[in-house]
Design a protein around this motif. Sequence first.
Motif, PDB file in Angstrom:
ATOM      1  N   LYS A   1      -9.415   4.249   7.793  1.00  0.00           N
ATOM      2  CA  LYS A   1     -10.468   4.393   6.785  1.00  0.00           C
ATOM      3  C   LYS A   1     -11.365   3.165   6.724  1.00  0.00           C
TER       4      LYS A   1
ATOM      5  N   ARG B   1      -1.249  -9.606   3.812  1.00  0.00           N
ATOM      6  CA  ARG B   1      -0.547  -8.983   4.934  1.00  0.00           C
ATOM      7  C   ARG B   1       0.641  -9.872   5.273  1.00  0.00           C
ATOM      8  N   THR B   2       1.724  -9.271   5.664  1.00  0.00           N
ATOM      9  CA  THR B   2       2.888 -10.036   6.088  1.00  0.00           C
ATOM     10  C   THR B   2       3.108  -9.778   7.557  1.00  0.00           C
TER      11      THR B   2
ATOM     12  N   GLU C   1      -7.675   2.662  -4.225  1.00  0.00           N
ATOM     13  CA  GLU C   1      -8.224   3.501  -3.151  1.00  0.00           C
ATOM     14  C   GLU C   1      -7.887   4.975  -3.359  1.00  0.00           C
TER      15      GLU C   1
ATOM     16  N   GLU D   1       0.854  -1.191   0.000  1.00  0.00           N
ATOM     17  CA  GLU D   1       0.000   0.000   0.000  1.00  0.00           C
ATOM     18  C   GLU D   1       0.885   1.234   0.000  1.00  0.00           C
TER      19      GLU D   1
ATOM     20  N   CYS E   1     -14.806  -2.194  -3.036  1.00  0.00           N
ATOM     21  CA  CYS E   1     -13.642  -3.051  -3.257  1.00  0.00           C
ATOM     22  C   CYS E   1     -12.373  -2.403  -2.713  1.00  0.00           C
ATOM     23  N   TYR E   2     -12.505  -1.669  -1.642  1.00  0.00           N
ATOM     24  CA  TYR E   2     -11.310  -1.150  -0.984  1.00  0.00           C
ATOM     25  C   TYR E   2     -10.717  -2.242  -0.108  1.00  0.00           C
ATOM     26  N   LEU E   3      -9.479  -2.056   0.269  1.00  0.00           N
ATOM     27  CA  LEU E   3      -8.837  -3.057   1.106  1.00  0.00           C
ATOM     28  C   LEU E   3      -9.606  -3.193   2.418  1.00  0.00           C
TER      29      LEU E   3
ATOM     30  N   LYS F   1       5.927   9.987   5.411  1.00  0.00           N
ATOM     31  CA  LYS F   1       4.883  10.993   5.642  1.00  0.00           C
ATOM     32  C   LYS F   1       5.417  12.185   6.438  1.00  0.00           C
TER      33      LYS F   1
ATOM     34  N   ASP G   1       4.098   5.236   5.740  1.00  0.00           N
ATOM     35  CA  ASP G   1       2.827   5.910   5.935  1.00  0.00           C
ATOM     36  C   ASP G   1       1.819   4.888   6.444  1.00  0.00           C
ATOM     37  N   ASP G   2       0.674   5.387   6.917  1.00  0.00           N
ATOM     38  CA  ASP G   2      -0.356   4.488   7.436  1.00  0.00           C
ATOM     39  C   ASP G   2      -1.032   3.723   6.314  1.00  0.00           C
ATOM     40  N   THR G   3      -1.614   2.584   6.664  1.00  0.00           N
ATOM     41  CA  THR G   3      -2.186   1.726   5.630  1.00  0.00           C
ATOM     42  C   THR G   3      -3.553   1.190   6.027  1.00  0.00           C
ATOM     43  N   TYR G   4      -4.240   0.582   5.070  1.00  0.00           N
ATOM     44  CA  TYR G   4      -5.515  -0.074   5.345  1.00  0.00           C
ATOM     45  C   TYR G   4      -5.298  -1.351   6.150  1.00  0.00           C
ATOM     46  N   MET G   5      -4.284  -2.122   5.764  1.00  0.00           N
ATOM     47  CA  MET G   5      -4.100  -3.435   6.372  1.00  0.00           C
ATOM     48  C   MET G   5      -3.175  -3.411   7.584  1.00  0.00           C
ATOM     49  N   GLY G   6      -2.655  -2.252   7.932  1.00  0.00           N
ATOM     50  CA  GLY G   6      -1.832  -2.142   9.123  1.00  0.00           C
ATOM     51  C   GLY G   6      -0.447  -2.755   8.963  1.00  0.00           C
ATOM     52  N   HIS G   7       0.343  -2.569   9.994  1.00  0.00           N
ATOM     53  CA  HIS G   7       1.709  -3.104  10.016  1.00  0.00           C
ATOM     54  C   HIS G   7       1.752  -4.168  11.099  1.00  0.00           C
TER      55      HIS G   7
ATOM     56  N   THR H   1     -10.047  -9.301  -3.343  1.00  0.00           N
ATOM     57  CA  THR H   1      -9.270  -8.268  -4.005  1.00  0.00           C
ATOM     58  C   THR H   1      -7.767  -8.511  -3.981  1.00  0.00           C
TER      59      THR H   1
END
Lengths: 422, 150, 323
Positions: free
Chosen positions: C212, C174-175, A368, A363, C139-141, B86, C186-192, C170
């Motif tokens: 989001k 995630r790893t 998106e 990502e 269809c967003y993550l 960022k 940066d921040d993500t939909y699926m996180g770290h 989709t």
Amino acid sequence: MSRRTFQVISVGAVVLAVVGLLKLAPVAGQAAADKSGTTPSTEGATKAGPAGKTPWGDPDLQGIWTNDFETPLQRPSRYANKEFFTDEERAELDKQRAAIIGGDRRQSRGSEQDVGGAYNAAIFLSHKHLGKRTSLIVDPPDGRIPPVTPEVAKRRQELREFQLALLQASDVCKNQRPGCEGGKYGPVSPRRSETPPSYLATGAAGGGVINRSDNPEDRTLGERCMAAILPDFGGAAGFFPQIIQSPGAVSIFYDTGQGQGWQRIIPITNRPHLPSSVRQWWGDSRGRWEGNTLVVDVTNFTAKTDYQGSRENLHLVERWTRLDSNTLEYAVTMEDSTTWTKPWTIKQEFNRQSDKANRVYKEPRCHEGNYGMPALLAGARAEERAFAQGKGPNPATMCTAGCGGFAGGFADEGEEANPLAR
Amino acid sequence: MQIKLAMAVAGLVLVGAAGSLSAHHAFAAEFDANKPVKMKGTVTKMEWTNPHVWLHMDVKQPDGTVQNWAFEAGTPNVLFRRGFTKQSLMPGTEVIVDGYQAKDGSRRANGRDLTFPDGRKLFMGSSGTGAPYELTPDGQGQAPKTPPAK
Amino acid sequence: MRGWSTGAMLIVAVLAAVVGAGGAMAVSRRGGTASSTRAARTADGKPDFSGIWQALNEANWDLQAHEARPGSVTQQGVYPYAYTKVPAAAVLALGAAAGVPGSVGVVEGDGEIPYKPETAAMRKENGEHWIDRDPELKCYLPGIPRAMYMPYPFQIVQSTNKVHMAFAFTSTARTINLDEVEPPPDDTYMGHSVGRWEGDTLVVDVTGFNGKNWFDRAGNFHSDSLHLVERFSPITPDVIRYEVTIEDPKTFTRPWRISMPLYRRMEPNAQLLEYRCIEFVEEFLYGNLRKQQLVKRWEGDTIIVDITRKVPPGDQLHDWYRR
């Protein structure tokens, strides 16, 4: 101590020794492999088995990889019989390329080419030094894609004619720019309201695009955030596969394009492929180990893809081999007798990147953040309204795709074209 | 002419040296060549989204009012690999943008040229820790010494 | 064992050890073949989570316990009560396929999700505006934990320094990093995700969310301060207990937990197929911007679908009796 105690202790000792031996066996490789590779790029490496094997004994392809060098897909005509560049040639070509890419080139202000030329700016793309080979294609020996069949040539011809019809009333043809090659300036074509002659399956900006925005489907796969295809071995917008293995599967996450990444699982199995009625964008992969090489057979592609002309009949045979701790060789044979007169093979080398830096970006993803698609559709509708009210030019005389002008960082022609293409 | 057409057709498929995937989309479809804009503003928000980073800026108008504009900047993945994060462009930074406005007339533009007031280009150079393979103007493979845009 | 010689005892002890260790040695290579040889442990002694899994519950509709509903979005029927609603127009055409099945819920404790008063109001609003706001529909993550209990299979590829999860939905992934990596830029939909083994449990710390996402189709949501602690524990070789502690001080008054089993897909030919929904949602997202719209009537950003249902001849209800 008493004789009894001694007996108990000695029995216990033997039991422990035997159990210990049995338990140690499967992970015997671990200790040996911790010493494998001391170069920085293997920091944080998997707890490998002996000499590049996983603990369960498969060749270890894991890590984050990319091609550290760029190589043209096909051998440029002026290097016709040379398989390798000399070091001097590489240095000279790199110098020319760097000067063009890094230069601040503007087309004439207010031209569609200048608007589109934003991709000249180095902040959008990433270019690399040239590799040693003059082409990724190693077979046929001339380094070129074999000729296509008459059916595919006809399909391409039909698409090109449609493209030109949609461009003929624009400045691109009026000023005889390269985008109008094969066509000529003319009035707005009635073909503007036709469905394209075949599915627009291209992700490459400037290739196979049509000059229209009636529907999302008129735009390229890249603009629809669906550009990821198989096979993939790099491009100027980035390419980083991350390979993770388990005994029955190899996972490859392709961080590719501008957030167009995708997830691939290669099952290690001798199960047959999916039924032929099931078609997928990235086909159906079946993997097996042959010595140190992962061999993957890929079929069941959808007709919506187009890899150098090949659609649903594309058949890939991939060979992934770890050459050393920093190098992964990827060879893939493309076969489709309905498209090419004979199969062809490419070879690419990937180099290991730092696990710790973890620069594989799943990502942000294109979809998106795809403000571009609704914006360009809304823009097209706004232009049509303005024209209908007599307040703006006829959109059919403007160019929104295939206009040319520094796509990929290089000019279409002349001194600032890609030195490899001249 | 026949040969040229064949070459042109072949050329269409061959865009991009090594491979298949290339840039995201044609700016010419979204932005208007007849609406050039050049403005100086203060960053209010950064959206590090693919396919393009968005720079939101407050732009002071000649009449003293403030308008908020959004400019398309570089590509996150390419920038991340050069070491930008960022944190690299924080609200409050002054930026000059030279570009073209969106066709639908909204306050958006593509950032054709993005510079700081001192003339340094935005997002050029890198922190030096990423993308060592990149081809740079000096051709030497070293990342330029300019620090990341901060 | 009086009267046993030392030698006999020794032999018995060794045999017992061999039999005991033999169980742990059954690390067979899995080639998608018979499940009876499936290993409970990997070559480095951890529980083996590799394979294709899927949650079997109704969490993706609504994490909390709920009775069945006529639709994810509803409207008032002829009666004024909350329990007499009918499906909203947007889902009406799907009939019973649009309904929400009942569920005992996956929220632990009192089953409540502890929203703050202001975020509770947002949650209610989300539920009413499901079609416009649910990221799943675009269809967003899907984010974590939602991707773990959506009704699509996912595949775990468990290596020694990474545990990777590939989702059919989709084509996202995630790893879980077991080794040290730099934080994402940066921040993500699926996180770290950062993981470690605690005995037989894989404990994963997930941060860096962009806020989001939603937890389900009912409108349960979170902010960019979301922090998860997941625990994966084997119940049997083919069932994992999945527990998540959810913490988000911007949204909730306290941490709360969900838990559920994850079941292995046992079909010998189990395989992740593509669900490339970016293509599927083009009409949903951009249909109103087509030159010639396919949908009869749009108004702004909200779909107002003009449903004129023409039942084909031969399919009218009274025709069926004659077959």
